[in-house]
Scaffold this motif. Structure first.
Motif, mmCIF file in Angstrom:
data_model
loop_
_atom_site.group_PDB
_atom_site.id
_atom_site.type_symbol
_atom_site.label_atom_id
_atom_site.label_comp_id
_atom_site.label_asym_id
_atom_site.label_seq_id
_atom_site.Cartn_x
_atom_site.Cartn_y
_atom_site.Cartn_z
ATOM 1 N N TRP A 204 0.803 -1.230 0.000
ATOM 2 C CA TRP A 204 0.000 0.000 0.000
ATOM 3 C C TRP A 204 0.829 1.270 0.000
ATOM 4 O O TRP A 204 0.299 2.371 -0.028
ATOM 5 C CB TRP A 204 -1.027 0.009 1.131
ATOM 6 N N GLY A 205 2.128 1.133 -0.028
ATOM 7 C CA GLY A 205 2.922 2.346 -0.054
ATOM 8 C C GLY A 205 4.405 2.067 -0.157
ATOM 9 O O GLY A 205 4.831 0.935 -0.404
ATOM 10 N N LEU A 206 5.151 3.142 0.053
ATOM 11 C CA LEU A 206 6.595 3.097 -0.129
ATOM 12 C C LEU A 206 7.239 3.922 0.968
ATOM 13 O O LEU A 206 6.757 5.005 1.308
ATOM 14 C CB LEU A 206 6.914 3.726 -1.491
ATOM 15 N N THR A 207 8.313 3.379 1.526
ATOM 16 C CA THR A 207 9.049 4.175 2.492
ATOM 17 C C THR A 207 10.422 4.491 1.899
ATOM 18 O O THR A 207 11.008 3.665 1.210
ATOM 19 C CB THR A 207 9.145 3.469 3.870
ATOM 20 N N ILE A 208 10.887 5.701 2.096
ATOM 21 C CA ILE A 208 12.160 6.135 1.511
ATOM 22 C C ILE A 208 13.105 6.534 2.632
ATOM 23 O O ILE A 208 12.715 7.263 3.543
ATOM 24 C CB ILE A 208 11.944 7.335 0.554
ATOM 25 N N ARG A 209 14.332 6.027 2.571
ATOM 26 C CA ARG A 209 15.350 6.449 3.521
ATOM 27 C C ARG A 209 16.183 7.528 2.849
ATOM 28 O O ARG A 209 16.676 7.337 1.745
ATOM 29 C CB ARG A 209 16.229 5.266 3.947
ATOM 30 N N THR B 249 11.172 7.622 8.329
ATOM 31 C CA THR B 249 10.026 7.018 8.999
ATOM 32 C C THR B 249 8.721 7.227 8.246
ATOM 33 O O THR B 249 7.722 6.614 8.588
ATOM 34 C CB THR B 249 9.864 7.576 10.431
ATOM 35 N N GLY B 250 8.715 8.093 7.258
ATOM 36 C CA GLY B 250 7.467 8.373 6.560
ATOM 37 C C GLY B 250 7.099 7.273 5.577
ATOM 38 O O GLY B 250 7.954 6.762 4.870
ATOM 39 N N ILE B 251 5.836 6.911 5.562
ATOM 40 C CA ILE B 251 5.365 5.964 4.554
ATOM 41 C C ILE B 251 4.481 6.724 3.576
ATOM 42 O O ILE B 251 3.470 7.304 3.958
ATOM 43 C CB ILE B 251 4.575 4.802 5.184
ATOM 44 N N PHE B 252 4.914 6.736 2.326
ATOM 45 C CA PHE B 252 4.147 7.410 1.277
ATOM 46 C C PHE B 252 3.141 6.414 0.726
ATOM 47 O O PHE B 252 3.499 5.550 -0.079
ATOM 48 C CB PHE B 252 5.084 7.917 0.171
#
Ligand SMILES: [Zn+2]
Length: 106
Positions: free
Chosen positions: A79-84, A91-94
């Motif tokens: 359901w989404g993508l997290t970017i480091r 910590t944000g999930i797009f």
């Protein structure tokens, strides 16, 4: 815990260029492109939302000489993508629903 997210289909293609940005192709053929800085400044995590609510700038200092890059990215449960990020944040999930609603035409 339940997530009250609109039902948005996952993109058929996810391409992250560590220096240029994120490109998503949706099942209907629409392509969305997001710049890294745009994504970082709008990071959806609670911490960054809190900073924005206080009117503070999220992400690296705009005067920083170091360019922001994406270090790594991971799909989150379909359901989404997290970017480091190169600034150490991650910590944000797009969610696809956020990205889909936010898309800017090519
Ligand atoms: Zn954040």
């Amino acid at each position: 815990m339940t997530f009250d997210l609109p039902d948005v289909e996952a993109p058929t293609e996810v391409e992250l260029d560590r220096a240029a940005g994120l490109t998503l192709r949706w099942p209907d053929g629409t392509v969305s492109h997001f710049g890294l800085e745009e994504l970082r400044r709008n990071c959806p995590c609670a911490e960054c939302r809190g900073l924005r609510e206080q009117g503070r700038v999220v992400g690296p200092n705009p005067r920083s000489l170091l360019a922001l890059t994406a270090v790594d990215a991971e799909l989150v449960g379909g359901w989404g993508l997290t970017i480091r990020w190169s600034d150490g944040h991650g910590t944000g999930i797009f969610a696809w629903s956020i990205l889909r609603a936010w898309q800017v035409p090519e």
